[in-house]
Design a protein around this motif. Structure first.
Motif, PDB file in Angstrom:
ATOM      1  N   GLU A   1       0.839  -1.202   0.000  1.00  0.00           N
ATOM      2  CA  GLU A   1       0.000   0.000   0.000  1.00  0.00           C
ATOM      3  C   GLU A   1       0.876   1.254   0.000  1.00  0.00           C
ATOM      4  O   GLU A   1       0.607   2.215  -0.711  1.00  0.00           O
ATOM      5  CB  GLU A   1      -0.953   0.025   1.212  1.00  0.00           C
ATOM      6  N   ARG A   2       1.944   1.219   0.797  1.00  0.00           N
ATOM      7  CA  ARG A   2       2.840   2.373   0.861  1.00  0.00           C
ATOM      8  C   ARG A   2       3.444   2.648  -0.528  1.00  0.00           C
ATOM      9  O   ARG A   2       3.492   3.783  -0.980  1.00  0.00           O
ATOM     10  CB  ARG A   2       3.956   2.115   1.883  1.00  0.00           C
TER      11      ARG A   2
ATOM     12  N   ARG B   1       2.244   1.834  -3.442  1.00  0.00           N
ATOM     13  CA  ARG B   1       1.243   2.324  -4.401  1.00  0.00           C
ATOM     14  C   ARG B   1       0.951   3.804  -4.172  1.00  0.00           C
ATOM     15  O   ARG B   1       0.821   4.597  -5.116  1.00  0.00           O
ATOM     16  CB  ARG B   1      -0.055   1.499  -4.293  1.00  0.00           C
ATOM     17  N   ILE B   2       0.840   4.197  -2.896  1.00  0.00           N
ATOM     18  CA  ILE B   2       0.559   5.612  -2.602  1.00  0.00           C
ATOM     19  C   ILE B   2       1.772   6.472  -2.971  1.00  0.00           C
ATOM     20  O   ILE B   2       1.624   7.527  -3.601  1.00  0.00           O
ATOM     21  CB  ILE B   2       0.176   5.808  -1.110  1.00  0.00           C
TER      22      ILE B   2
ATOM     23  N   GLN C   1       9.074   5.238  -1.589  1.00  0.00           N
ATOM     24  CA  GLN C   1       8.246   4.814  -0.453  1.00  0.00           C
ATOM     25  C   GLN C   1       8.914   5.040   0.905  1.00  0.00           C
ATOM     26  O   GLN C   1       8.251   5.121   1.927  1.00  0.00           O
ATOM     27  CB  GLN C   1       7.817   3.355  -0.607  1.00  0.00           C
TER      28      GLN C   1
ATOM     29  N   ALA D   1      -5.338   1.077   3.428  1.00  0.00           N
ATOM     30  CA  ALA D   1      -5.813   0.521   2.154  1.00  0.00           C
ATOM     31  C   ALA D   1      -6.965   1.366   1.608  1.00  0.00           C
ATOM     32  O   ALA D   1      -7.057   1.621   0.394  1.00  0.00           O
ATOM     33  CB  ALA D   1      -6.269  -0.920   2.348  1.00  0.00           C
TER      34      ALA D   1
ATOM     35  N   ARG E   1      -5.606   4.555   0.148  1.00  0.00           N
ATOM     36  CA  ARG E   1      -5.036   4.286  -1.192  1.00  0.00           C
ATOM     37  C   ARG E   1      -6.143   4.218  -2.243  1.00  0.00           C
ATOM     38  O   ARG E   1      -6.046   4.813  -3.312  1.00  0.00           O
ATOM     39  CB  ARG E   1      -4.215   2.992  -1.151  1.00  0.00           C
TER      40      ARG E   1
ATOM     41  N   GLU F   1      -6.625   6.794  -5.331  1.00  0.00           N
ATOM     42  CA  GLU F   1      -6.653   6.323  -6.729  1.00  0.00           C
ATOM     43  C   GLU F   1      -7.814   6.964  -7.473  1.00  0.00           C
ATOM     44  O   GLU F   1      -7.670   7.380  -8.632  1.00  0.00           O
ATOM     45  CB  GLU F   1      -6.798   4.802  -6.764  1.00  0.00           C
TER      46      GLU F   1
END
Ligand code: PLP
Length: 375
Positions: A49-50, A52-53, A61, A245, A248, A252
């Motif tokens: 998750e980190r 992706r963000i 990250q 989550a 995120r 998105e």
């Protein structure tokens, strides 16, 4: 029809965010610090998750830390000053209370504080330059103001700060509270060259109680509360994985087609501004401000006018109203940008989301017309 126009205070949790929350809470319930298999799975999910963000923010990250909200992210940075020898801190007059409330505390510990005016809504880089001194340790100017939507010239402010650093050979931490910028304007951490930034989940249709802290140089950052060593020792406490989550998933949705969404909001804002202007209301938001925030002044005290709107199903806020506990916060910010006290007292904020529809805007305009301007 309920017309929610208070999205700068908080937003409704999106369906996708809620699904991500539920799915993560069900499947990754273990503590990410536990060394058994479910713990390791949760840790892997956390780092996924980190990553992706961080990628959506355009940063590595290792620069991203999860907190309980922007207020905590800001507190982490400002409280860390208490470990160092007192110097000078410079902030703008239009900062959110999450930043401004640290000034009296720091003063108590021997810090010199300076407040930058924001005439017309914007901090003037020349004024910052005049305030920079060899003992300046931190400058804080927000990316987007939560009351007026003014987009601050952070890039130029950082440039002047870096130039001064070269002359004085002293490091200055440039912090930018970026809660109202994330997803809502073009925003690029690397090109801004800031040292730290705060973000909040619940302003972008994520859950409450989750926020983020960006640190350019985490290794030089000493937090007041490392506790159990989570978040690489920068923020103690068990990570709120379901909320991470969900944040995120919400981010998105904001980042997917962000520029078109922002353009859509801009058109809606223009329609609302036209209607307000036609009714004789004074617009307080500067031109080219965030497409999601409109501040205007009515001839009535803001509590009276927002109550009149509320009775008709339009939910707006008086002043800033991120919290009604910090009474007069919005008014203070408007005074800080040079608005006359009687106008500041009558200020109303309408704030949009990426899910605001044209039909809602039509209905809002109709109700504003019906309600009249109180004259
Ligand atoms: N900074 C700004 C500009 C805000 O609008 C808010 C909203 O309340 C905050 C900080 C605080 O955020 P949080 O509720 O995540 O602590």
């Amino acid at each position: 029809m309920d017309l929610y126009f208070d999205n700068a205070a908080t937003t409704k949790l999106s369906d996708k965010a809620l699904e991500a929350y539920a799915e993560t809470a069900r499947s990754f319930f273990a503590n990410p610090s536990s060394v058994h298999r479910p713990g390791l799975d949760a840790k892997r999910k956390l780092e996924e998750e980190r990553a992706r963000i961080a990628s959506m923010l355009g940063i590595g990250q290792e620069h991203l830390f999860f907190t309980s909200g922007a207020t905590e992210s800001i507190a982490a940075v400002l409280s860390s000053l208490l470990f160092t020898t007192p110097g000078k801190i410079i902030i703008s007059r239009i900062e959110h209370e999450a930043v401004a409330s640290w000034l009296p505390i720091l003063r108590q510990y021997g810090w010199e504080t300076a407040l930058l005016k924001a005439k017309g809504g914007f901090v003037d880089p020349e004024e910052l330059e005049k305030e920079l001194t060899p003992d300046t340790k931190l400058v804080a100017v927000m990316a987007v103001n939560n009351v007026t939507g003014a987009i601050e010239p952070v890039k130029e402010l950082v440039r002047r700060t870096r130039e001064y650093e070269k002359l004085s050979k002293r490091r200055i931490f440039f912090f930018s509270d970026s809660v109202q910028a994330l997803g809502k304007i073009p925003y690029d951490i690397s090109s801004l060259d800031i040292d730290g930034a705060s973000f909040s989940g619940h302003k972008i249709n994520g859950p409450r109680g989750i926020g983020m802290l960006y640190l350019k140089n985490p290794s030089s950052f000493r937090p007041l509360a490392p506790a159990g060593g989570q978040e690489k020792g920068k923020r103690g406490g068990t990570e709120n994985l379901p909320a991470i989550a969900a944040l995120r998933a919400a981010l998105e949705e904001w980042m997917d087609g962000r520029d078109e969404k922002n353009l859509r909001a801009k058109r809606m804002k223009e329609r609302i501004l036209q209607a307000l202007d036609g009714m004789g209301f004074e617009i307080l938001s500067p031109e080219n401000s965030s497409p999601y925030i409109i501040s205007f002044s009515s001839p009535l005290p803001s509590e009276v006018y927002t109550r009149m709107l509320s009775d008709k199903g339009v939910y707006a806020s008086s002043g800033s109203a991120c919290s009604n506990n910090a009474k007069g916060e919005g008014e203070k910010i408007l005074l800080g940008m040079g608005i006359r006290p009687e106008k500041a007292r009558n200020a109303v904020r309408l704030s949009l989301s990426n899910s605001t529809t044209d039909e809602e805007v039509d209905a809002l305009i109709r109700i504003i017309m019906e309600t009249g301007n109180g004259r």
